[in-house]
Design a protein around this motif. Structure first.
Motif, PDB file in Angstrom:
ATOM      1  N   GLU A 478      40.016  39.023  44.832  1.00 36.38           N
ATOM      2  CA  GLU A 478      41.301  38.323  44.748  1.00 36.38           C
ATOM      3  C   GLU A 478      41.216  36.944  45.412  1.00 36.38           C
ATOM      4  OE1 GLU A 478      45.803  38.783  46.628  1.00 36.38           O
ATOM      5  OE2 GLU A 478      44.487  40.542  46.517  1.00 36.38           O
ATOM      6  N   HIS A 479      40.634  36.899  46.599  1.00 34.00           N
ATOM      7  CA  HIS A 479      40.498  35.629  47.324  1.00 34.00           C
ATOM      8  C   HIS A 479      39.626  34.655  46.546  1.00 34.00           C
ATOM      9  CE1 HIS A 479      40.136  32.945  50.807  1.00 34.00           C
ATOM     10  NE2 HIS A 479      38.838  32.882  50.541  1.00 34.00           N
ATOM     11  N   ARG A 480      38.553  35.167  45.963  1.00 38.44           N
ATOM     12  CA  ARG A 480      37.635  34.298  45.220  1.00 38.44           C
ATOM     13  C   ARG A 480      38.321  33.694  43.998  1.00 38.44           C
ATOM     14  NH1 ARG A 480      34.126  30.802  44.288  1.00 38.44           N
ATOM     15  NH2 ARG A 480      31.961  31.303  43.743  1.00 38.44           N
ATOM     16  N   ILE A 481      39.070  34.506  43.263  1.00 41.44           N
ATOM     17  CA  ILE A 481      39.748  34.016  42.065  1.00 41.44           C
ATOM     18  C   ILE A 481      40.845  33.016  42.424  1.00 41.44           C
ATOM     19  CG2 ILE A 481      41.266  34.714  40.164  1.00 41.44           C
ATOM     20  CD1 ILE A 481      39.601  37.238  39.876  1.00 41.44           C
ATOM     21  N   LYS A 482      41.546  33.254  43.536  1.00 48.27           N
ATOM     22  CA  LYS A 482      42.577  32.310  43.976  1.00 48.27           C
ATOM     23  C   LYS A 482      42.012  30.910  44.162  1.00 48.27           C
ATOM     24  CE  LYS A 482      46.112  35.073  46.352  1.00 48.27           C
ATOM     25  NZ  LYS A 482      46.683  35.423  47.691  1.00 48.27           N
ATOM     26  N   GLY A 483      40.789  30.836  44.692  1.00 45.28           N
ATOM     27  CA  GLY A 483      40.180  29.550  44.952  1.00 45.28           C
ATOM     28  C   GLY A 483      39.642  28.855  43.720  1.00 45.28           C
ATOM     29  N   GLU A 484      39.549  29.573  42.592  1.00 42.07           N
ATOM     30  CA  GLU A 484      38.960  29.007  41.379  1.00 42.07           C
ATOM     31  C   GLU A 484      39.960  28.771  40.261  1.00 42.07           C
ATOM     32  OE1 GLU A 484      35.726  28.137  40.872  1.00 42.07           O
ATOM     33  OE2 GLU A 484      35.258  28.612  42.967  1.00 42.07           O
ATOM     34  N   THR A 485      41.214  29.155  40.461  1.00 46.34           N
ATOM     35  CA  THR A 485      42.222  29.049  39.401  1.00 46.34           C
ATOM     36  C   THR A 485      43.473  28.373  39.965  1.00 46.34           C
ATOM     37  OG1 THR A 485      42.988  31.288  39.941  1.00 46.34           O
ATOM     38  CG2 THR A 485      41.402  31.073  38.162  1.00 46.34           C
ATOM     39  N   SER A 486      44.447  28.106  39.110  1.00 44.88           N
ATOM     40  CA  SER A 486      45.668  27.448  39.567  1.00 44.88           C
ATOM     41  C   SER A 486      46.828  27.793  38.633  1.00 44.88           C
ATOM     42  CB  SER A 486      45.468  25.922  39.609  1.00 44.88           C
ATOM     43  OG  SER A 486      45.184  25.428  38.303  1.00 44.88           O
ATOM     44  N   GLY A 487      48.039  27.501  39.106  1.00 45.61           N
ATOM     45  CA  GLY A 487      49.239  27.639  38.287  1.00 45.61           C
ATOM     46  C   GLY A 487      49.538  29.062  37.846  1.00 45.61           C
ATOM     47  N   GLY A 488      50.211  29.145  36.677  1.00 42.84           N
ATOM     48  CA  GLY A 488      50.562  30.457  36.140  1.00 42.84           C
ATOM     49  C   GLY A 488      49.350  31.286  35.792  1.00 42.84           C
ATOM     50  N   TYR A 489      48.271  30.622  35.368  1.00 38.91           N
ATOM     51  CA  TYR A 489      47.014  31.316  35.068  1.00 38.91           C
ATOM     52  C   TYR A 489      46.519  32.062  36.297  1.00 38.91           C
ATOM     53  CZ  TYR A 489      41.845  31.382  34.456  1.00 38.91           C
ATOM     54  OH  TYR A 489      40.517  31.722  34.406  1.00 38.91           O
ATOM     55  N   ARG A 490      46.565  31.403  37.475  1.00 47.48           N
ATOM     56  CA  ARG A 490      46.140  32.064  38.712  1.00 47.48           C
ATOM     57  C   ARG A 490      47.025  33.270  39.001  1.00 47.48           C
ATOM     58  NH1 ARG A 490      47.177  28.616  43.874  1.00 47.48           N
ATOM     59  NH2 ARG A 490      45.078  27.753  43.597  1.00 47.48           N
ATOM     60  N   GLU A 491      48.349  33.093  38.861  1.00 50.42           N
ATOM     61  CA  GLU A 491      49.269  34.188  39.184  1.00 50.42           C
ATOM     62  C   GLU A 491      48.987  35.417  38.324  1.00 50.42           C
ATOM     63  OE1 GLU A 491      53.486  33.310  39.920  1.00 50.42           O
ATOM     64  OE2 GLU A 491      52.978  31.197  39.601  1.00 50.42           O
ATOM     65  N   VAL A 492      48.755  35.203  37.025  1.00 52.78           N
ATOM     66  CA  VAL A 492      48.496  36.328  36.130  1.00 52.78           C
ATOM     67  C   VAL A 492      47.166  36.999  36.494  1.00 52.78           C
ATOM     68  CG1 VAL A 492      48.110  37.044  33.739  1.00 52.78           C
ATOM     69  CG2 VAL A 492      49.845  35.335  34.253  1.00 52.78           C
ATOM     70  N   MET A 493      46.136  36.221  36.763  1.00 53.29           N
ATOM     71  CA  MET A 493      44.838  36.799  37.116  1.00 53.29           C
ATOM     72  C   MET A 493      44.935  37.634  38.393  1.00 53.29           C
ATOM     73  SD  MET A 493      42.559  36.072  34.813  1.00 53.29           S
ATOM     74  CE  MET A 493      40.962  36.222  35.618  1.00 53.29           C
ATOM     75  N   ILE A 494      45.667  37.146  39.383  1.00 49.93           N
ATOM     76  CA  ILE A 494      45.821  37.903  40.627  1.00 49.93           C
ATOM     77  C   ILE A 494      46.606  39.190  40.377  1.00 49.93           C
ATOM     78  CG2 ILE A 494      46.801  37.868  42.954  1.00 49.93           C
ATOM     79  CD1 ILE A 494      44.224  36.199  42.522  1.00 49.93           C
ATOM     80  N   MET A 495      47.623  39.114  39.528  1.00 47.40           N
ATOM     81  CA  MET A 495      48.383  40.325  39.191  1.00 47.40           C
ATOM     82  C   MET A 495      47.479  41.360  38.527  1.00 47.40           C
ATOM     83  SD  MET A 495      52.195  39.218  37.888  1.00 47.40           S
ATOM     84  CE  MET A 495      51.840  37.679  37.043  1.00 47.40           C
ATOM     85  N   ILE A 496      46.586  40.912  37.657  1.00 48.09           N
ATOM     86  CA  ILE A 496      45.673  41.833  36.979  1.00 48.09           C
ATOM     87  C   ILE A 496      44.742  42.494  37.989  1.00 48.09           C
ATOM     88  CG2 ILE A 496      43.735  41.965  35.358  1.00 48.09           C
ATOM     89  CD1 ILE A 496      45.103  39.714  33.755  1.00 48.09           C
ATOM     90  N   VAL A 497      44.208  41.703  38.914  1.00 48.38           N
ATOM     91  CA  VAL A 497      43.268  42.235  39.907  1.00 48.38           C
ATOM     92  C   VAL A 497      43.970  43.238  40.832  1.00 48.38           C
ATOM     93  CG1 VAL A 497      41.852  41.635  41.917  1.00 48.38           C
ATOM     94  CG2 VAL A 497      41.734  40.238  39.846  1.00 48.38           C
ATOM     95  N   LYS A 498      45.214  42.952  41.193  1.00 49.00           N
ATOM     96  CA  LYS A 498      45.928  43.815  42.140  1.00 49.00           C
ATOM     97  C   LYS A 498      46.568  45.036  41.490  1.00 49.00           C
ATOM     98  CE  LYS A 498      48.266  41.941  45.467  1.00 49.00           C
ATOM     99  NZ  LYS A 498      49.254  41.143  46.244  1.00 49.00           N
ATOM    100  N   GLN A 499      46.676  45.016  40.160  1.00 45.75           N
ATOM    101  CA  GLN A 499      47.384  46.090  39.462  1.00 45.75           C
ATOM    102  C   GLN A 499      46.726  47.456  39.659  1.00 45.75           C
ATOM    103  OE1 GLN A 499      47.200  46.178  35.205  1.00 45.75           O
ATOM    104  NE2 GLN A 499      49.307  46.843  34.971  1.00 45.75           N
ATOM    105  N   SER A 500      45.421  47.467  39.895  1.00 49.34           N
ATOM    106  CA  SER A 500      44.707  48.739  40.007  1.00 49.34           C
ATOM    107  C   SER A 500      44.919  49.432  41.344  1.00 49.34           C
ATOM    108  CB  SER A 500      43.199  48.498  39.809  1.00 49.34           C
ATOM    109  OG  SER A 500      42.703  47.580  40.769  1.00 49.34           O
ATOM    110  N   GLU A 501      45.515  48.747  42.307  1.00 50.00           N
ATOM    111  CA  GLU A 501      45.650  49.311  43.647  1.00 50.00           C
ATOM    112  C   GLU A 501      46.554  50.541  43.633  1.00 50.00           C
ATOM    113  OE1 GLU A 501      47.030  46.087  46.074  1.00 50.00           O
ATOM    114  OE2 GLU A 501      45.180  44.924  45.808  1.00 50.00           O
ATOM    115  N   GLY A 502      46.080  51.584  44.266  1.00 47.39           N
ATOM    116  CA  GLY A 502      46.857  52.810  44.378  1.00 47.39           C
ATOM    117  C   GLY A 502      46.851  53.681  43.147  1.00 47.39           C
ATOM    118  N   LYS A 503      46.016  53.338  42.142  1.00 46.22           N
ATOM    119  CA  LYS A 503      45.981  54.134  40.903  1.00 46.22           C
ATOM    120  C   LYS A 503      44.691  54.926  40.820  1.00 46.22           C
ATOM    121  CE  LYS A 503      48.986  51.091  38.229  1.00 46.22           C
ATOM    122  NZ  LYS A 503      49.145  50.286  37.017  1.00 46.22           N
TER     123      LYS A 503
END
Length: 503
Positions: A478-503
């Motif tokens: 998550e931290h690595r992707i945050k540093g390589e992306t921006s804007g709405g694209y970054r927000e969606v990518m982080i949501m995808i990475v975090k979606q698996s938590e607790g499943k």
């Protein structure tokens, strides 16, 4: 076998010509049966794949077994049940396996060869059990004829009867043969797509374009089957599917990650296949990730879906784009003749393959490597890799020293997806491939998107990849992707990475 039958001959099923099993080509199946499959559950319509398991019947179709007033549905092993490996999640109605009892299909089997994974054991600390990344990965029960559930005879063969869930990349998907839901029909129990359709239309009216983060959040709050139902609703109401609607709002194609979410696992892979073969030159690495080291039934689904979407044969398109030994490697893989993983590993064959690879490496011959890597079962190849390393140098080092270019990369991709030293399931490999999309100058966004999305379809696998990534690179994905992306694209990518938590 019955008296007088040839060695290894199975007794014929009822209705088959005496002494022949399976029936000869062209012979009709026994009454009420599909060729090579279990008989369909009573009460399902004969339209292939319609309605999917668990869905209420559309108007005009009889209710499925288990519906109010109907007899309970019989339990069948789901499409993709793998003997000896736990299924995640376990299908509803499945009989629980008692601790200490052999898994189905494992009774009386010889011990595994060195290097082959132990069924049900974690691949590395904190990882899900072996096989848990692949719910729905098919395998036929020992002794079943070729064509039994687990390895259909060929693409285009008779479909599985209704009632078998279809899995792809660790997610249950809608049967590709299912027709669109009529407007007003409830395709997914409890889900009405009208509210989400209106919400998306409202977002577009306010901004004139698709707000990536808001659209991404809405799609990620839906399961894959709900997104499929929403797509049907879009077509019925507007004449455009969800991807077409996104294209219209983003003519400069700024939201490819949203399109991938809207398409779902199978359709997204079909789109990626076309991309890998389009234009001048071939994206060999993308083609490798889509075709090699794949479950055979998933590969058959992909081949059929490609033909349905593009009207072309995938093997023909591959032949037109590739040449030489690399072409032969992909054609062999697309022929889906790999030995099923349920077949016990033969230590004698393992030793013979190790010897053959040693000789081929000295002579720099590609075909023995290709034949063994493509056609052997995964447990068998894992044993070959381990045994080769015990008797010689590391097989990966031998491949790097002997070959080069795309062929070398393809062989290593298969090897690192099976090698027991790490996890035996390609987790470590996929974590390193994600890092490669962000390493150095510039981010390779297209590869970052498809590798992240394809990992995310299976939450347990995604979590394992995130763990491996942190262990290897000392920071979170998550931290690595945050540093390589921006804007709405970054927000969606982080949501995808975090979606698996607790499943």
């Amino acid at each position: 076998p019955p008296a007088g039958a040839p060695p290894g001959q199975y007794p014929p099923p009822a209705g088959a010509p005496p002494g022949q099993y399976p029936p000869p080509a062209g012979a009709p199946p026994p009454p009420g049966q599909y060729p090579g499959y279990y008989p369909p559950p009573a009460g399902y319509p004969q339209y292939p794949g319609y309605p999917p398991a668990g869905y209420p019947a559309y108007p005009g179709y009889p209710p499925p077994p288990g519906a109010p007033g109907q007899p309970p549905a019989p339990y069948y092993p789901p499409y993709g049940y793998t003997p000896g490996y736990p299924q995640y999640p376990p299908p509803l109605g499945a009989p629980a396996q008692q601790p200490g009892t052999p898994a189905p299909g494992q009774e009386g089997q010889p011990p595994a060869a060195p290097g082959s994974p132990a069924p049900g054991q974690p691949a590395f600390p904190g990882a899900p059990p072996a096989g848990a990344y692949h719910p729905g990965y098919p395998a036929a029960p020992p002794g079943a004829p070729y064509g039994a559930p687990g390895y259909p005879t060929a693409v285009g063969a008779a479909p599985l009867p209704s009632g078998f869930p279809v899995w792809y990349l660790g997610s249950q998907i809608v049967d590709p043969n299912t027709p669109p839901a009529p407007l007003g029909a409830e395709k997914v129990p409890g889900y009405n797509p009208e509210a989400d359709y209106n919400q998306l239309k409202k977002l577009a009216q306010i901004t004139g374009t698709a707000d990536e983060a808001k659209v991404g959040r809405l799609l990620l709050n839906l399961g894959i089957r709900e997104r499929d139902a929403l797509n049907d609703y879009f077509v019925a109401k507007s004449g455009k599917d969800l991807v077409g609607w996104l294209d219209g709002l983003n003519p400069d194609n700024r939201a490819p990650v949203l399109k991938g979410l809207a398409q779902g696992p199978l359709a997204f892979d079909v789109e990626l296949l076309k991309r890998s073969l389009a234009g001048i030159g071939t994206d060999e690495m993308l083609l490798t990730e889509l075709v090699l080291n794949r479950n055979q039934d998933e590969l058959r689904l992909l081949i059929a879906a490609y033909k349905k979407r593009w009207g072309k044969d995938l093997v023909d398109d591959v032949k037109n784009d590739l040449s030489g030994k690399l072409e032969r490697m992909f054609v062999m893989a697309l022929n889906t003749q790999r030995t099923p993983d349920s077949v016990p590993v033969d230590p004698n064959q393992v030793n013979a393959d190790v010897d053959a690879l040693g000789v081929a490496a000295k002579k720099k011959e590609e075909m023995p490597f290709i034949e063994i890597f493509v056609n052997r079962s995964q447990p068998h190849l894992a044993a070959v890799i381990t045994t080769f390393g015990q008797r010689n140098k590391s097989l990966s080092k031998v491949i790097k020293r002997t070959f080069s270019g795309d062929l070398m990369k393809s062989l290593l991709y298969i090897l690192h997806g099976i090698k027991s030293k790490r996890d035996g399931q390609g987790i470590w490999r996929d974590a390193k491939l994600l890092e490669k999309t962000m390493a150095g100058l510039g981010t390779r966004d297209a590869a970052l998107i498809y590798r992240t999305l394809r990992a995310s379809w299976n939450p347990q696998r995604m979590e394992a990849i995130k763990t491996a990534y942190k262990n290897r690179f000392g920071k979170t994905l998550e931290h690595r992707i945050k540093g390589e992306t921006s804007g709405g694209y970054r927000e969606v990518m982080i949501m995808i990475v975090k979606q698996s938590e607790g499943k």
